[in-house]
Enzyme design. Structure first.
Site, PDB file in Angstrom:
ATOM      1  N   HIS A 105      -9.013  -3.932  -2.053  1.00  0.00           N
ATOM      2  CA  HIS A 105      -8.218  -3.225  -1.058  1.00  0.00           C
ATOM      3  C   HIS A 105      -8.304  -1.503  -1.146  1.00  0.00           C
ATOM      4  CE1 HIS A 105      -3.784  -2.488  -0.554  1.00  0.00           C
ATOM      5  NE2 HIS A 105      -5.055  -0.780  -1.113  1.00  0.00           N
ATOM      6  N   GLU A 106      -8.632  -0.769  -2.123  1.00  0.00           N
ATOM      7  CA  GLU A 106      -9.913   0.212  -2.813  1.00  0.00           C
ATOM      8  C   GLU A 106     -10.681   0.862  -1.926  1.00  0.00           C
ATOM      9  OE1 GLU A 106      -6.547   1.845  -3.280  1.00  0.00           O
ATOM     10  OE2 GLU A 106      -5.673   0.833  -4.546  1.00  0.00           O
ATOM     11  N   HIS A 164     -10.053   1.396   1.626  1.00  0.00           N
ATOM     12  CA  HIS A 164      -9.177   2.616   1.832  1.00  0.00           C
ATOM     13  C   HIS A 164     -11.034   3.289   2.877  1.00  0.00           C
ATOM     14  CE1 HIS A 164      -5.280   2.639   2.276  1.00  0.00           C
ATOM     15  NE2 HIS A 164      -5.090   1.680   0.448  1.00  0.00           N
ATOM     16  N   CYS A 194       0.674  -0.769  -0.108  1.00  0.00           N
ATOM     17  CA  CYS A 194      -0.028  -0.037  -0.045  1.00  0.00           C
ATOM     18  C   CYS A 194       0.820   0.987  -0.081  1.00  0.00           C
ATOM     19  CB  CYS A 194      -0.889   0.163   1.531  1.00  0.00           C
ATOM     20  SG  CYS A 194      -1.809   1.146   1.050  1.00  0.00           S
TER      21      CYS A 194
HETATM   22 NI    NI Z   1      -3.423   1.105   0.162  1.00  0.00          NI
END
Ligand code: NI
Length: 183
Positions: free
Chosen positions: A135-136, A139, A93
């Site tokens: 993953h995104e 966030h 990341c």
């Molecule tokens: Ni990330």
């Protein structure tokens, strides 16, 4: 910022959002990664940018095939797992430099959201493509990949991982450019 829940984007077509998107794309290009979420550039909005190389989608039987996924802007993304099947792979990341970890993710998902023109995008994704989205989108909910790791002994420095890959030491078998950052 990275611990907060990001806010919905009211209208992805405004000049303000367009400027944020441009900033995100520039940051993504500089990072060498494949995805980025707005909170990573200190904008608490549900907005992500990503692309997926065709080598990954074609290898994994993803619907995008050899074409891969071109640079995509997605506001207010929603993810729906298409089965309970999980797979494990390395992630890194941009906001947590120098580390890599093994993270379980849903193998197969459907995602949707609005592009920069306000048009609906809906796609099915498998493997790495599905991983990038998970993953995104994490966030946007204040989550990072390390919080998704059931086994933190599988967290390592990327220098260490590259060293082991060079030595072909199992179980850290890495092929091609799988060390590329997820985002
Ligand atoms: Ni990330």
């Amino acid at each position: 910022m990275l611990r907060m829940r990001a806010e919905e984007v009211d209208d992805p077509t405004t000049s303000e959002i367009r400027a944020i998107i441009a900033d995100m794309i520039e940051t993504l290009d500089d990072s060498g990664g494949v995805g980025l979420a707005a909170p990573q550039i200190y904008e608490p909005l549900r907005l992500i940018v990503f692309s997926v190389p065709g080598e990954r989608t074609s290898l994994e039987g993803d619907p995008a095939g050899e074409e891969g996924i071109p640079l995509t802007i997605l506001a207010n993304p929603v993810i729906e797992p298409l089965s309970g099947e999980l797979n494990e792979d390395w992630e890194g990341c941009l906001s947590i430099p120098h580390l890599r970890g093994i993270v379980p993710r849903f193998t197969s998902i459907r995602y949707s959201g609005l592009d920069q023109h306000g048009d609906v995008i809906e796609r099915d994704a498998i493997g790495f493509h599905a991983r990038v989205l998970q993953h995104e989108c994490d966030h946007l909910d204040g989550m990072n990949y390390i919080q998704r790791m059931p086994d933190v002994t599988k967290l390592t420095f990327e220098t260490e991982l590259k060293h082991l890959a060079d030595l072909h030491v199992g179980p850290l078998v890495i092929e091609g450019d799988e060390l590329s950052r997820t985002g």
